[in-house]
Every structure is written in C-alpha cells, then in structure tokens.
Motif scaffolding. Sequence first.
Motif, short mmCIF file in Angstrom:
data_model
loop_
_atom_site.label_atom_id
_atom_site.label_comp_id
_atom_site.label_asym_id
_atom_site.label_seq_id
_atom_site.Cartn_x
_atom_site.Cartn_y
_atom_site.Cartn_z
N UNK A 97 1.04 -1.27 -0.06
CA UNK A 97 0.10 -0.13 0.00
C UNK A 97 0.88 1.23 -0.08
N UNK A 98 2.07 1.17 -0.07
CA UNK A 98 2.99 2.19 -0.08
C UNK A 98 3.56 2.71 1.29
N UNK A 99 3.28 1.99 2.27
CA UNK A 99 3.59 2.38 3.78
C UNK A 99 4.91 1.85 3.96
N UNK A 100 5.47 2.28 4.82
CA UNK A 100 6.88 2.25 5.22
C UNK A 100 7.27 0.80 5.40
N UNK A 101 8.22 0.41 4.98
CA UNK A 101 8.71 -1.01 5.27
C UNK A 101 9.30 -1.52 6.66
N UNK A 102 8.84 -2.60 6.83
CA UNK A 102 9.03 -3.11 8.25
C UNK A 102 10.56 -4.10 8.35
N UNK A 103 11.36 -3.87 9.09
CA UNK A 103 12.46 -4.83 8.82
C UNK A 103 12.07 -6.22 9.03
N UNK A 108 11.76 -9.78 1.74
CA UNK A 108 10.36 -9.52 1.30
C UNK A 108 10.20 -7.88 0.93
N UNK A 109 11.02 -7.38 1.38
CA UNK A 109 11.23 -5.96 1.27
C UNK A 109 11.47 -5.40 -0.26
N UNK A 110 12.14 -6.31 -0.67
CA UNK A 110 12.66 -6.35 -2.23
C UNK A 110 11.32 -6.20 -3.01
N UNK A 111 10.45 -6.82 -2.61
CA UNK A 111 9.14 -6.63 -3.48
C UNK A 111 8.39 -5.56 -3.30
N UNK A 112 8.58 -4.59 -2.28
CA UNK A 112 7.93 -3.20 -2.11
C UNK A 112 8.59 -2.52 -3.46
N UNK A 113 9.47 -2.75 -4.11
CA UNK A 113 9.99 -2.08 -5.39
C UNK A 113 8.90 -1.92 -6.38
#
Length: 142
Positions: A97-103, A108-113
Amino acid sequence: MNAEELYQEIILRHLREPQNKRDCPTCLQRQHEHNPVCGDDVLLMIKLADGRIEDIYFLGQGCAISQASASMLTQIIKDKTIEEAWQLAKKMRELMDGQSSDSALGELQALGSVTKYPTRIKCVLLPWQALQKILLPLRHNA
Ligand code: ZN
C-alpha cells in the motif's frame, strides 16, 4: 550494487531456485488463488502442528513476481505461529500500500519496489491472499 539491483537479484534468485515448491499431500490447509490479469496461479499448502506452521509449500505458475513472492512467503512463514504469520501478511499488505517497510519482512522488502507498477501489486499479494484465507478461520478458533 544499488538497492534496486539488490532487489532484482533477490527476486531472480528465488526464480532460479524456488524454495519449498512441491506438492504436499499431508498439508491439509490448501488454498488456490488466480490472478486473471497475468494468468498467475498459486496453490499454497500448510501443515499445522501445535498452532505453528510446521510445513509450508507451494505450486504455481505465472509471472516472475508472483512466483518469487510465493517462494519468499514459504521461507519466512515456516515455523511461525498463526498470529505471527497473520501479522507478517498484514505488514506485507501495508508495504504494498506504499507504507513504510518493516525490517521484520527481511528479503520481502525487495517486493516493495514493485509498487511503482500498480498492476504488479496484485501479483505480489496473490500468495499472501491465499495465506490470509487459510489463517482467517484458524485465528478465530484460537
Ligand atoms: Zn503476475
């Protein structure tokens, strides 16, 4: 290597060597999801023991993003409790949803791109949708 390249590398690694991709006849919790936009299919299979996800596997076909997401999901969700798994699925949704990523999401943060390409968000979330459908009734029974 910049972040973008690193993220691509993580996604490609999961494509070349998908984790936990096989049928699991003893996994009683099974959920299939289909994304008509690019024809992605994901079947998520879970075996529970003592409120934990003892085994988790997937089968599927479709675009790179959906299959890498499924592979990463099985890796991070294995051995989690139902509630921990639910919280990770929620964080994943927030990331997309574009909210900040969580460590806690790790790789999986890679998929935020992918949020730059709105049509692909559905691809990322497809296996997570399957996971949430499996977990929802289990959560309420807990
Ligand atoms: Zn797709």
